[in-house]
Scaffold this motif. Sequence first.
Motif, PDB file in Angstrom:
ATOM      1  N   VAL A   1      -8.603   8.456   2.542  1.00  0.00           N
ATOM      2  CA  VAL A   1      -8.347   7.372   1.682  1.00  0.00           C
ATOM      3  C   VAL A   1      -9.084   6.379   2.885  1.00  0.00           C
ATOM      4  CG1 VAL A   1      -6.462   7.546   1.347  1.00  0.00           C
ATOM      5  CG2 VAL A   1      -6.873   6.554   3.689  1.00  0.00           C
ATOM      6  N   GLN A   2     -10.457   5.284   1.935  1.00  0.00           N
ATOM      7  CA  GLN A   2     -10.650   4.067   3.608  1.00  0.00           C
ATOM      8  C   GLN A   2      -9.971   3.269   3.623  1.00  0.00           C
ATOM      9  OE1 GLN A   2     -14.682   4.116   2.073  1.00  0.00           O
ATOM     10  NE2 GLN A   2     -15.147   6.949   2.289  1.00  0.00           N
ATOM     11  N   PHE A   3     -10.571   2.288   4.600  1.00  0.00           N
ATOM     12  CA  PHE A   3      -9.626   1.026   4.698  1.00  0.00           C
ATOM     13  C   PHE A   3     -10.461  -0.051   6.281  1.00  0.00           C
ATOM     14  CE2 PHE A   3      -6.751   4.162   6.775  1.00  0.00           C
ATOM     15  CZ  PHE A   3      -6.564   3.488   8.102  1.00  0.00           C
TER      16      PHE A   3
ATOM     17  N   TYR B   1       0.720  -1.299   0.003  1.00  0.00           N
ATOM     18  CA  TYR B   1      -0.220  -0.368  -0.542  1.00  0.00           C
ATOM     19  C   TYR B   1       0.795   0.917  -0.191  1.00  0.00           C
ATOM     20  CZ  TYR B   1      -3.762  -2.792   1.473  1.00  0.00           C
ATOM     21  OH  TYR B   1      -5.018  -4.043   1.696  1.00  0.00           O
TER      22      TYR B   1
ATOM     23  N   GLU C   1      -8.601  -4.550   2.237  1.00  0.00           N
ATOM     24  CA  GLU C   1      -9.509  -3.591   1.183  1.00  0.00           C
ATOM     25  C   GLU C   1      -9.692  -1.604   1.510  1.00  0.00           C
ATOM     26  OE1 GLU C   1     -13.652  -4.778   2.260  1.00  0.00           O
ATOM     27  OE2 GLU C   1     -12.063  -5.981   2.569  1.00  0.00           O
ATOM     28  N   LEU C   2      -8.160  -1.322   1.301  1.00  0.00           N
ATOM     29  CA  LEU C   2      -8.089   0.246   0.515  1.00  0.00           C
ATOM     30  C   LEU C   2      -8.719   0.870  -0.281  1.00  0.00           C
ATOM     31  CD1 LEU C   2      -6.098   2.436   1.789  1.00  0.00           C
ATOM     32  CD2 LEU C   2      -4.376   1.869   0.739  1.00  0.00           C
ATOM     33  N   ILE C   3      -9.182   1.432  -0.204  1.00  0.00           N
ATOM     34  CA  ILE C   3      -9.567   2.842  -0.881  1.00  0.00           C
ATOM     35  C   ILE C   3      -8.466   3.985  -0.922  1.00  0.00           C
ATOM     36  CG2 ILE C   3     -11.672   3.015  -2.136  1.00  0.00           C
ATOM     37  CD1 ILE C   3     -12.659   0.691  -0.772  1.00  0.00           C
ATOM     38  N   ILE C   4      -8.358   4.541  -2.154  1.00  0.00           N
ATOM     39  CA  ILE C   4      -7.951   5.719  -2.573  1.00  0.00           C
ATOM     40  C   ILE C   4      -9.593   6.748  -3.246  1.00  0.00           C
ATOM     41  CG2 ILE C   4      -6.436   7.612  -3.220  1.00  0.00           C
ATOM     42  CD1 ILE C   4      -5.672   5.334  -1.554  1.00  0.00           C
ATOM     43  N   THR C   5      -9.911   8.008  -3.284  1.00  0.00           N
ATOM     44  CA  THR C   5     -11.208   8.255  -3.239  1.00  0.00           C
ATOM     45  C   THR C   5     -10.775   8.919  -4.213  1.00  0.00           C
ATOM     46  OG1 THR C   5     -11.377   9.786  -1.189  1.00  0.00           O
ATOM     47  CG2 THR C   5     -12.380   7.866  -0.420  1.00  0.00           C
ATOM     48  N   ASP C   6     -11.282   9.930  -4.924  1.00  0.00           N
ATOM     49  CA  ASP C   6     -10.956  11.202  -5.745  1.00  0.00           C
ATOM     50  C   ASP C   6     -11.696  12.432  -5.185  1.00  0.00           C
ATOM     51  OD1 ASP C   6     -10.398   9.612  -7.743  1.00  0.00           O
ATOM     52  OD2 ASP C   6     -12.454   9.787  -7.911  1.00  0.00           O
TER      53      ASP C   6
ATOM     54  N   LYS D   1     -12.115   5.610   7.753  1.00  0.00           N
ATOM     55  CA  LYS D   1     -12.063   7.067   6.736  1.00  0.00           C
ATOM     56  C   LYS D   1     -11.204   8.198   7.283  1.00  0.00           C
ATOM     57  CE  LYS D   1     -14.792  10.332   4.498  1.00  0.00           C
ATOM     58  NZ  LYS D   1     -16.424  10.837   4.025  1.00  0.00           N
TER      59      LYS D   1
ATOM     60  N   GLU E   1       0.748   3.856  -3.104  1.00  0.00           N
ATOM     61  CA  GLU E   1      -0.768   4.587  -3.207  1.00  0.00           C
ATOM     62  C   GLU E   1      -1.349   5.636  -1.533  1.00  0.00           C
ATOM     63  OE1 GLU E   1      -3.882   1.823  -4.662  1.00  0.00           O
ATOM     64  OE2 GLU E   1      -2.820  -0.046  -3.775  1.00  0.00           O
TER      65      GLU E   1
END
Length: 336
Positions: free
Chosen positions: A170-172, A156, A221-226, A186, A159
């Motif tokens: 980001v969320q994870f 990770y 489950e890492l999510i890089i948001t916009d 968050k 990112e």
Amino acid sequence: MPQIKNAHIRYRIIDRCIRNKYKPFPSKEELRAACEEALFGSEDGANICGSTIEKDLFAMREEMDAPIKYSKRHNGYYYEDESFSINDIPLSEEEIESLKFASKTLMQFKDTAMFQQFAFAINKIFDKISTSADLKDETADLVQFETGFASSGNEYLPELLEAIKGKLIVQFQYESFISGIRKLRKTVPLLLKEYRNRWYLIAFDFDKATAITYALERMDELIITDEIFTQPIDFSAAGFFKYSTGITAGNNQIEEVVFRAGTIASKYIQSQPFHSSQRVVKEDETGVVFNLEVLISEELIRDFMSYGGELRILQPESLRKEITTRFKRAVSVYGE
């Protein structure tokens, strides 16, 4: 960067400019601008002046026998011997040793996710130094680096670094070692920090409204948001870890810790202090009394306990009792 290192970098930049067949006869101003742009990212003359380039040209002529000439016709510099390059000048013994150490240091990180994109280049450097006759390392068995095993979550790093640069939310999923429960977090990433071969993310947590430390190995489950976080965050890495002795930090209560160490243990502790605030309070033939102002954390407790009976906490009482309880538990595990 030390001035002497800057000078050697400028020599190579000047050498490259003079040997540039597509833009021959560089002027003094063009050499100055090229050096400043490479070293400082600007060309406005705030960091490198024309007289510095003149001194560099003189040093290259004197120290490296560079055949630098000035062409009045073309208003620029050139090599009288077109085949000359300072890259052909043999390295000093000190420079060779520095290259050997640098290459070995790079090899420690080549399998880390953040550096994997450079793995091919790192391997090429290491192989070149290892196989070159001039750079053959005769002391390879005399110096050994500490080697850590890559932990999960390191993938990770790239990112998260981009998210920090872009101030992206980001969320994870994050799992607690204590409860084993996974929760969605968050956050706004603020800093990546390595501690004892593990990577951690310090991020502003929306639910807790403060900066929290997360171990990458427990993230999933890492999510890089916009979404860009535009509000200012009052965070300073130096301030955040000012009273920390490990990875645990923040705005928790700072306490004065006083402890006594035996004669031998105190020598180790003085040579490698627990914290920058550590001071000697009293010293006699039986040992040394130290104090320090720190955040009492799990890392600090374990460091203290690593000295066993050679170290005794004097205050605060709460810390002394905690360590006493842990040692009693250890005795019960091993038996009296």
